[in-house]
Design an enzyme around this catalytic site. Structure first.
Site, PDB file in Angstrom:
ATOM      1  N   TRP A   1      99.761  75.888  -6.140  1.00 51.34           N
ATOM      2  CA  TRP A   1      98.476  75.509  -6.743  1.00 51.34           C
ATOM      3  C   TRP A   1      98.563  74.018  -7.011  1.00 51.34           C
ATOM      4  CZ3 TRP A   1      95.199  78.915 -10.352  1.00 51.34           C
ATOM      5  CH2 TRP A   1      94.247  78.168 -11.051  1.00 51.34           C
ATOM      6  N   TRP A   2      97.884  73.228  -6.169  1.00 49.30           N
ATOM      7  CA  TRP A   2      97.975  71.768  -6.283  1.00 49.30           C
ATOM      8  C   TRP A   2      96.815  71.256  -7.128  1.00 49.30           C
ATOM      9  CZ3 TRP A   2      96.696  67.425  -2.368  1.00 49.30           C
ATOM     10  CH2 TRP A   2      97.370  66.257  -2.739  1.00 49.30           C
ATOM     11  N   ASN A   3      97.133  70.703  -8.282  1.00 46.61           N
ATOM     12  CA  ASN A   3      96.103  70.176  -9.166  1.00 46.61           C
ATOM     13  C   ASN A   3      95.669  68.787  -8.719  1.00 46.61           C
ATOM     14  OD1 ASN A   3      95.308  72.118 -11.140  1.00 46.61           O
ATOM     15  ND2 ASN A   3      97.399  72.047 -11.912  1.00 46.61           N
TER      16      ASN A   3
ATOM     17  N   ASP B   1      97.429  81.943 -17.001  1.00 43.55           N
ATOM     18  CA  ASP B   1      97.711  80.552 -17.354  1.00 43.55           C
ATOM     19  C   ASP B   1      96.999  80.155 -18.642  1.00 43.55           C
ATOM     20  OD1 ASP B   1      95.325  80.928 -15.853  1.00 43.55           O
ATOM     21  OD2 ASP B   1      95.178  78.774 -15.500  1.00 43.55           O
ATOM     22  N   ASP B   2      97.555  79.160 -19.315  1.00 47.80           N
ATOM     23  CA  ASP B   2      96.929  78.509 -20.466  1.00 47.80           C
ATOM     24  C   ASP B   2      96.513  79.500 -21.553  1.00 47.80           C
ATOM     25  OD1 ASP B   2      97.278  76.407 -18.783  1.00 47.80           O
ATOM     26  OD2 ASP B   2      95.153  76.012 -18.445  1.00 47.80           O
TER      27      ASP B   2
ATOM     28  N   ASN C   1      92.999  72.552  -6.318  1.00 47.99           N
ATOM     29  CA  ASN C   1      92.076  72.685  -7.444  1.00 47.99           C
ATOM     30  C   ASN C   1      91.241  71.411  -7.487  1.00 47.99           C
ATOM     31  OD1 ASN C   1      90.854  73.701  -9.740  1.00 47.99           O
ATOM     32  ND2 ASN C   1      92.492  73.055 -11.120  1.00 47.99           N
TER      33      ASN C   1
END
Length: 853
Positions: free
Chosen positions: A385-387, A289-290, A421
């Site tokens: 993946w829950w931010n 990611d990123d 997260n």
């Protein structure tokens, strides 16, 4: 997984972009598209439930109680641990061979006889006249049964050691339930991680993904290197703590920014995995990611993952299937076609490998629709993946509200698991994690409000009401992924005042004011209080300001004492220092802070209008964005080019940002500063036009089409207008839109109509700008010419530290009158018609000098 260098929290507290740049060469990667686009504040679902003193989390799938029948634990328990695994987990009970029989066993055979579901983590707990029996499908299931027994013993219903007869049949809905430490910013301390691991075990979460972006041995520049001795020992301790709590410690590596797709770097990765394996790690993840550059190649990514599966996972034999975070982890920018990286994952990636997904945008709700999108491409149930409650994009906020936005119709067929997260504040994250644990275990029965109420009592039993007061007003993000806040509090604008509404709101502000002290004195979790303290300090101040705003409004509404109103008004405004402190640690932004600011602004406007007899020039921000209707727009008018209003969501066709002049005026000049800076910022309208309107319906263009202009200036013949706006024209840009300043008819010393002498003329004009939102701090003397037909001046100041000398002068500079001013509200009567100038000598903050005809 949150956005890197591109977020910053400015002085004004408006968070605009992505994150903090010490994560290996991220400065070339524009993550501006990776932000949440939703601004709607959805109400929290659910309601509080009376559990009759039986408090369990997660909520069991099936529980049957037998009224009136209890098991007496006062003599302790006689443990029959069939497989000698759990004696160390029963410290909440007293051992006694003559006590109640407690039998613990696990395995498919005994589980089948006890009708335990054939799922890892499933268990049955029975309390009856024969004693207590816990049967797990597997070892983890038996451990979970013990956690439920412990909560049952600690529940109010079991006071006096009288455990109610109960039959519980329980199991997790999702195979993977837990937490990813994947935020940008300060990683958790070792002590906080250990505390959280115990928390995961207690509430039946089974996954902890270790992937803090600012761990250099997880990411750049040192992912190829082994951990130093101290850090390696900490990893061992975390693995052991996870093992004790039946939590999978998943170590993640983030190599994508500088990985080379060659044999040398493959061996570097194998070496790192082997080092971690030697530290006890048996679960691994790779994050792509990123990142930018060659590391984003999906074919190379899947080739690497597949090879690691064959040559590391399968060879070791005791390592679980890998987990991966793809570069395209959100629908917002993912290529949806067959050529997109997600489709490539579906076609080429080993089917056992779990794939992360954040949803439609980076911080977003979990819906069947977003899972349909991702699952149809990756050919497996996505790993969500829950931010939330992460705040690395809004670091001046704490999120203490209920956990919601997760669809309650989902099953393991749609998602293989969910990880939260959290915030860099680990203890303060526990309230949200309490909800995530509940939801992931028993999805269909999840009740957001009830879970939150139980969580508050679980975390701060000594001062639950005070914590609840703080939490209910510390839930929203102000922009981006909006959360409901203050839903039990009714606020109003001054024009809608009723005594009943004002009294109720005043009581709430009193609770807000007292909550910090109540928490400080009663809460036993010192680590939690240490994390909350900066926010609690500002929260208490907000309570005081709100309470005093209501007291002030009563004086204002009576209209009887202008001097008293001003005295109380200046006591309740925020100084620049106050505002900086508040913006650094915000709460109450959805209702409480807007009430305070709107009430103070509305009273200032009406008060000055009454004194001057004309409409003040305290302009208001307007626009097409939902945030244009909030107090955030005031940042365009604060005479500070380092602060800015931001849209908070992506710009689109026909969007605009503008000014309500509060009255139809002759507009002759407009100056606009777009963006967060004037160099390379992306948050601005790159194709725009300036327009004005008298009625808000018919607009006249003042400029031609403006192309890529941060700095906009227009001057021309007077135009009758109440509204001025900067409108977006055709553009491909989807960034936020930001404006640092929006000046209409900017006041200058030379066009004031009278002479002015001061240390700083550019700032001295704020004493005459017909706007109480500005002020001038005079340190020596301020001299101004007397306009024709003026009979007196009303002086509105902050309370002076020493008396001011007020000298009236004639045209020749001869002193006509000399008096002393000691109060913040003063009326200066002209001594005679010969007075041409007035000089104020001394130190004072002057908000307005109002001429009286």
């Amino acid at each position: 997984m949150k956005m890197n260098h591109y977020v910053k929290c400015v002085t004004a507290g408006i968070v605009c972009s992505l994150m903090y740049g010490n994560v290996c060469a991220q400065d070339t990667f524009d993550l501006s598209s990776q932000r949440s686009e939703k601004q709607d504040v959805q109400a929290v679902p659910g309601k509080k439930v009376d559990h009759k003193g039986l408090i369990l989390n997660p909520q069991p799938h099936q529980i049957v109680t037998m009224a009136g029948k209890t098991c007496n634990l006062s003599q302790g328990i006689n443990l029959k641990d069939k497989q000698d695994k759990f004696a160390g987990y029963l410290d909440f009970l007293s051992p006694n061979k003559k006590g109640v029989k407690l039998t613990i066993d696990f395995g498919q055979k005994v589980a089948s006889k006890a009708n335990v579901k054939a799922v890892s983590g499933a268990y049955a707990l029975v309390v009856n006249e024969k004693g207590i029996t816990i049967t797990g499908f597997d070892e983890r299931g038996a451990f979970y049964g013990i956690q439920t027994l412990k909560q049952l013993v600690e529940s109010p219903v079991s006071s006096g050691s009288a455990l109610p007869f109960v039959e519980i049949s329980d199991y997790p809905d999702l195979p993977n339930r837990g937490v990813v430490e994947g935020f940008y910013g300060t990683p958790w301390s070792h002590e906080v991680r250990l505390s959280l691991i115990d928390f995961y075990g207690k509430f039946k979460m089974n996954s902890y993904l270790y992937g803090p972006k600012d761990d250099p041995y997880h990411s750049c520049p040192n992912w190829r290197l082994p951990y130093p001795e101290k850090e390696a020992q900490h990893i061992k301790e975390l693995v052991n703590a996870c093992n004790r709590n039946y939590v999978d410690f998943v170590w993640a590596i983030h190599p994508g920014q500088d990985i080379k797709w060659n044999e040398e770097d493959y061996q570097n990765l194998i070496n790192k995995f082997n080092w971690m394996y030697d530290l006890g790690v048996r679960h691994f993840a790779i994050f792509f990611d990123d990142i930018s550059g060659e590391g984003t190649n999906p074919l190379k990514q899947t080739e690497l993952l597949n090879r690691l599966t064959e040559e590391f996972v399968k060879v070791k034999g005791d390592v679980s299937p890998l987990t991966v975070c793809p570069t395209d982890y959100s629908k917002l920018w993912a290529n949806p076609t067959e050529k997109g990286s997600l489709a490539i994952y579906g076609k080429t990636l080993n089917p056992e490998i779990k794939v992360f997904w954040t949803g439609d945008v980076v911080c977003s709700d979990l819906t069947p629709e977003t899972l349909d999108f991702i699952n149809s491409r990756i050919k497996r149930p996505a790993y969500y993946w829950w931010n939330y409650p992460v705040t690395d994009y809004i670091r001046n906020f704490l999120l203490q509200g209920p956990v919601y936005g997760l669809d309650t119709s989902l099953t393991a067929n749609e998602t293989c698991g969910i990880v939260s997260n959290p915030m860099e504040h680990g203890e303060a994250s526990k309230l949200a994690l309490y909800g995530v644990a509940d939801y992931t275990w028993n999805i269909a029965d999840y009740n957001a409000i009830d879970n939150w109420e139980r969580g508050l009592a679980e975390l701060v039993p000594e001062a639950t009401d005070a914590y609840r007061t703080f939490a209910i007003h510390s839930s929203d993000t102000e922009n981006g992924y909006r959360r409901d806040e203050s839903w039990e509090t009714q606020t109003f604008r001054l024009a809608d005042w009723t005594d009943e509404a004002a009294n109720a709101l005043e009581e709430e502000f009193k609770k807000v004011e007292s909550a910090p002290a109540r928490l400080e004195s009663s809460c036993k979790n010192a680590a939690l209080i240490n994390e909350l303290r900066p926010w609690l300090t500002e929260f208490g101040k907000l309570g005081t300001r709100g309470k005093q705003a209501i007291e002030l409004a009563r004086i204002y509404r009576s209209g009887k004492d202008d001097a008293l109103f001003w005295e109380k008004y200046i006591q309740n405004i925020m100084t620049p220092e106050d505002r900086r402190s508040y913006e650094a640690h915000k709460s109450g932004t959805l209702k409480l802070q807007p009430f305070y600011e709107n009430a103070m602004d509305d009273m200032a406007h009406g008060y000055l209008k009454k004194l001057s007899g004309k409409v003040p020039t305290d302009y208001r921000g307007i626009g097409s964005f939902s945030s244009a209707h909030t107090v955030q727009t005031k940042l365009m008018f604060d005479n500070d080019s380092t602060t800015f209003y931001t849209s908070g969501i992506a710009q689109k066709a026909n969007d605009w940002i503008g000014v309500d002049l509060r009255d139809v005026r002759d507009v002759t000049e407009i100056s606009i500063l777009q963006g967060r800076n004037s160099k390379d910022d992306v948050d601005y309208f790159d194709h725009a036009i300036v327009e004005c309107s008298a009625d808000g319906r018919t607009w006249k263009a003042l400029t031609g089409e403006l192309d890529k202009q941060y700095i906009i200036h227009w001057q021309g013949a007077p135009e009758k207008a109440r509204y001025v706006r900067l409108k977006r024209l055709d553009s491909k840009r989807t960034n936020y839109a930001s404006v640092r300043s929006f000046d209409v008819n900017p006041l200058r010393p030379e066009n004031m109509g009278f002479s002015l002498e001061a240390d700083s003329l550019d700032k001295a004009i704020y004493a005459f700008d017909n706007n109480l939102a500005t002020s001038y701090k005079s340190t020596k003397a301020l001299t101004f010419g007397v306009k024709e037909n003026v009979k007196a001046y009303t002086l509105l100041m902050n309370r002076p530290s020493a008396p001011l000398k007020c000298i009236q002068l004639d045209k020749k500079g001869k002193v006509v009158s000399e008096t002393m001013i000691e109060t913040p509200f003063a009326r200066i009567e002209l001594a005679n018609k010969n007075v041409a100038k007035i000089r104020l000598e001394g130190t004072a903050e002057v908000f307005e000098i109002v001429a009286i005809d």
